[in-house]
Write an enzyme that holds these catalytic residues in place. Structure first.
Site, PDB file in Angstrom:
ATOM      1  N   HIS A   1       0.847  -1.195   0.000  1.00 27.77           N
ATOM      2  CA  HIS A   1       0.000   0.000   0.000  1.00 27.77           C
ATOM      3  C   HIS A   1       0.882   1.244   0.000  1.00 27.77           C
ATOM      4  O   HIS A   1       2.049   1.175   0.378  1.00 27.77           O
ATOM      5  CB  HIS A   1      -0.803   0.106   1.308  1.00 27.77           C
ATOM      6  CG  HIS A   1      -1.617  -1.075   1.666  1.00 27.77           C
ATOM      7  ND1 HIS A   1      -2.973  -1.109   1.491  1.00 27.77           N
ATOM      8  CD2 HIS A   1      -1.279  -2.262   2.235  1.00 27.77           C
ATOM      9  CE1 HIS A   1      -3.446  -2.265   1.938  1.00 27.77           C
ATOM     10  NE2 HIS A   1      -2.440  -2.983   2.388  1.00 27.77           N
ATOM     11  N   TYR A   2       0.313   2.388  -0.375  1.00 29.09           N
ATOM     12  CA  TYR A   2       0.930   3.653   0.041  1.00 29.09           C
ATOM     13  C   TYR A   2       0.012   4.284   1.074  1.00 29.09           C
ATOM     14  O   TYR A   2      -1.194   4.022   1.109  1.00 29.09           O
ATOM     15  CB  TYR A   2       1.255   4.584  -1.115  1.00 29.09           C
ATOM     16  CG  TYR A   2       0.146   5.012  -2.057  1.00 29.09           C
ATOM     17  CD1 TYR A   2      -1.030   5.604  -1.598  1.00 29.09           C
ATOM     18  CD2 TYR A   2       0.315   4.877  -3.435  1.00 29.09           C
ATOM     19  CE1 TYR A   2      -2.010   6.032  -2.484  1.00 29.09           C
ATOM     20  CE2 TYR A   2      -0.662   5.285  -4.328  1.00 29.09           C
ATOM     21  CZ  TYR A   2      -1.822   5.863  -3.836  1.00 29.09           C
ATOM     22  OH  TYR A   2      -2.781   6.267  -4.711  1.00 29.09           O
ATOM     23  N   THR A   3       0.626   5.131   1.919  1.00 27.78           N
ATOM     24  CA  THR A   3      -0.114   5.657   3.079  1.00 27.78           C
ATOM     25  C   THR A   3      -0.995   6.856   2.745  1.00 27.78           C
ATOM     26  O   THR A   3      -1.992   7.090   3.423  1.00 27.78           O
ATOM     27  CB  THR A   3       0.871   6.116   4.161  1.00 27.78           C
ATOM     28  OG1 THR A   3       1.791   7.028   3.551  1.00 27.78           O
ATOM     29  CG2 THR A   3       1.632   4.933   4.754  1.00 27.78           C
TER      30      THR A   3
ATOM     31  N   GLU B   1       2.751  -0.984   4.452  1.00 28.63           N
ATOM     32  CA  GLU B   1       2.424   0.382   4.037  1.00 28.63           C
ATOM     33  C   GLU B   1       3.716   1.136   3.765  1.00 28.63           C
ATOM     34  O   GLU B   1       4.608   1.198   4.622  1.00 28.63           O
ATOM     35  CB  GLU B   1       1.657   1.121   5.149  1.00 28.63           C
ATOM     36  CG  GLU B   1       0.225   0.671   5.335  1.00 28.63           C
ATOM     37  CD  GLU B   1      -0.771   1.410   4.428  1.00 28.63           C
ATOM     38  OE1 GLU B   1      -0.360   2.257   3.613  1.00 28.63           O
ATOM     39  OE2 GLU B   1      -1.981   1.118   4.568  1.00 28.63           O
TER      40      GLU B   1
ATOM     41  N   HIS C   1      -2.871  -3.132  -3.183  1.00 29.01           N
ATOM     42  CA  HIS C   1      -4.233  -2.972  -2.668  1.00 29.01           C
ATOM     43  C   HIS C   1      -5.241  -2.857  -3.822  1.00 29.01           C
ATOM     44  O   HIS C   1      -6.346  -3.381  -3.762  1.00 29.01           O
ATOM     45  CB  HIS C   1      -4.284  -1.721  -1.777  1.00 29.01           C
ATOM     46  CG  HIS C   1      -5.396  -1.730  -0.783  1.00 29.01           C
ATOM     47  ND1 HIS C   1      -5.613  -0.673   0.078  1.00 29.01           N
ATOM     48  CD2 HIS C   1      -6.364  -2.641  -0.501  1.00 29.01           C
ATOM     49  CE1 HIS C   1      -6.672  -0.956   0.827  1.00 29.01           C
ATOM     50  NE2 HIS C   1      -7.143  -2.131   0.503  1.00 29.01           N
TER      51      HIS C   1
ATOM     52  N   ASP D   1      -3.888   2.348  -4.612  1.00 30.11           N
ATOM     53  CA  ASP D   1      -2.518   2.146  -4.127  1.00 30.11           C
ATOM     54  C   ASP D   1      -2.028   0.713  -4.387  1.00 30.11           C
ATOM     55  O   ASP D   1      -2.856  -0.194  -4.465  1.00 30.11           O
ATOM     56  CB  ASP D   1      -2.415   2.495  -2.632  1.00 30.11           C
ATOM     57  CG  ASP D   1      -3.332   1.676  -1.728  1.00 30.11           C
ATOM     58  OD1 ASP D   1      -4.496   1.467  -2.098  1.00 30.11           O
ATOM     59  OD2 ASP D   1      -2.878   1.240  -0.657  1.00 30.11           O
TER      60      ASP D   1
HETATM   61 ZN   LIG Z   1      -4.124   0.535   0.802  1.00 24.62          ZN
END
Ligand SMILES: [Zn+2]
Length: 283
Positions: free
Chosen positions: A54-56, A121, A168, A178
Site C-alpha cells: 500500500h501507500y499511506t 504500508e 491494494h 494504491d
Molecule cells: Zn491501501
C-alpha cells in the site's frame, strides 16, 4: 531515531533491533485496548497466502498516529510501515495477528484478505497536487530496497506464491488505487525475486509459447472477453460492473507500471499479451 521521537510523542512503546544498519522497531501492545489495531486471525480462512503493498497518502508521523490512536471506529493498521529515505522501519502488528489494511477485498476466490495476508504500508503521498497538476509521487530507492528485503523474509516465511504478492488496487480495484503505477514491481522482481513479472527473454508471444506451452493461444486482435476471462484465471475478481477498475489496476501493476501518467481506460494489445503471458508462466 526518527521513529523514537514520534513514539515518545504518542506514548508508543517499542523494541528496537539493529541489523546491517537497518533499524527495526516493533511496537508493543498497549494497555488501552482501543489503541491495539489488530485482532486474531480467523483460522477457518486458512494460512497466510498474500503479501499486500500500500501507500499511506499520509506522512510517517500521521501514519504512526492513525495506526495507534484510540478512535473507536475506522481503526486501521498494517504489519509494517516503511518511512521515506530512512534505514528504519516499524512493525506495528505481529505477523501472526490480523492487521486491518485490506478492508473489503478479494482475489483468487479468497475474500476479506486481512485474514490471510501480511500488509506493508509505504509512506508516499500517492496521487498528489504538484504545480496544480495531480501527479503520482515517486518512491525512494531506500524504502523500496527495504520493501524488497522485508518481502523476501515474509515470502520465504509463509511460502507466498509470486502472483499473490499484490497491490491494494489488485484486491479492491473499485475502492483503491494504491500502491499506484510508480511502485516499481519490475525492480522488486529483478533485484529481490519478489512478485510476478516477465523476464527480458519472455517479452514476446513466440518465446512464451516455446517456454511454457500455454493451453490457449494469444488472439491476434483485441478481445475483451478473452482479456476478462484471463484476468479471472489470474485471480482478479472481475465482473461487468468493475471491469474498467480491474483493467486499470492490472495496467498500473504491469503494462503501464513506471509511467507517471493517468492510466488509460483502453484495452491494448500489450494488456492482452501480459495477462496471457503471466497466466502461461504462473497459473
Ligand atoms: Zn491501501
Amino acid at each position: 531515531m526518527y521513529f523514537e521521537k514520534i513514539a515518545h510523542q504518542h506514548h508508543i512503546n517499542y523494541i528496537k533491533h539493529i541489523d546491517n544498519e537497518v533499524t527495526q522497531y516493533k511496537v508493543l501492545p498497549f494497555q488501552d485496548p482501543d489503541r491495539n489495531h489488530f485482532d486474531e486471525r480467523n483460522i477457518s480462512s486458512g494460512r497466510i497466502q498474500f503479501l499486500i503493498f500500500h501507500y499511506t497518502e499520509l506522512n510517517f508521523n500521521d501514519t504512526c498516529e492513525v495506526f495507534t490512536n484510540n478512535a473507536v471506529q475506522n481503526r486501521v493498521s498494517a504489519h509494517y510501515v516503511i518511512p521515506e529515505n530512512s534505514y528504519e522501519y516499524v512493525r506495528f502488528v505481529s505477523l501472526d495477528q490480523r492487521a486491518w489494511h485490506a478492508g473489503v477485498s478479494s482475489f483468487a476466490s479468497h475474500q476479506n484478505l486481512n485474514d490471510t495476508s501480511i500488509g506493508i504500508e509505504v509512506v508516499n503521498a500517492g496521487l498528489d497536487l504538484q504545480d496544480n497538476i495531480q501527479k503520482w509521487q515517486p518512491f525512494d530507492v531506500i524504502q523500496i530496497d527495504l520493501c524488497g528485503k522485508i518481502a523476501q523474509h515474509v515470502v520465504k516465511c509463509y511460502g507466498i506464491k509470486p502472483q499473490y504478492v499484490l497491490g491494494h488496487s489488485d484486491i479492491a480495484p473499485t475502492r483503491k488505487k494504491d500502491p499506484g503505477p510508480l511502485f516499481p514491481w519490475g525492480y522488486l522482481y529483478k533485484k529481490y525475486g519478489i512478485g510476478a513479472w516477465l523476464d527480458e527473454d519472455e517479452m514476446d508471444a513466440a518465446a512464451i509459447q516455446k517456454k511454457y506451452h500455454p493451453k490457449c493461444s494469444l488472439p491476434s486482435c483485441l478481445d475483451v472477453d478473452f482479456f476478462t476471462a484471463q484476468l479471472q484465471v489470474y485471480g482478479y475478481s472481475v465482473n461487468s460492473h468493475n471491469y474498467l477498475d480491474c483493467l486499470m489496476a492490472f495496467k498500473a501493476h504491469f503494462c503501464e507500471n513506471g509511467l507517471n501518467q493517468r492510466i488509460s481506460k483502453q484495452l491494448t494489445y500489450d494488456d492482452m499479451f501480459w495477462i496471457w503471458a503471466l497466466n502461461s508462466k504462473y497459473a
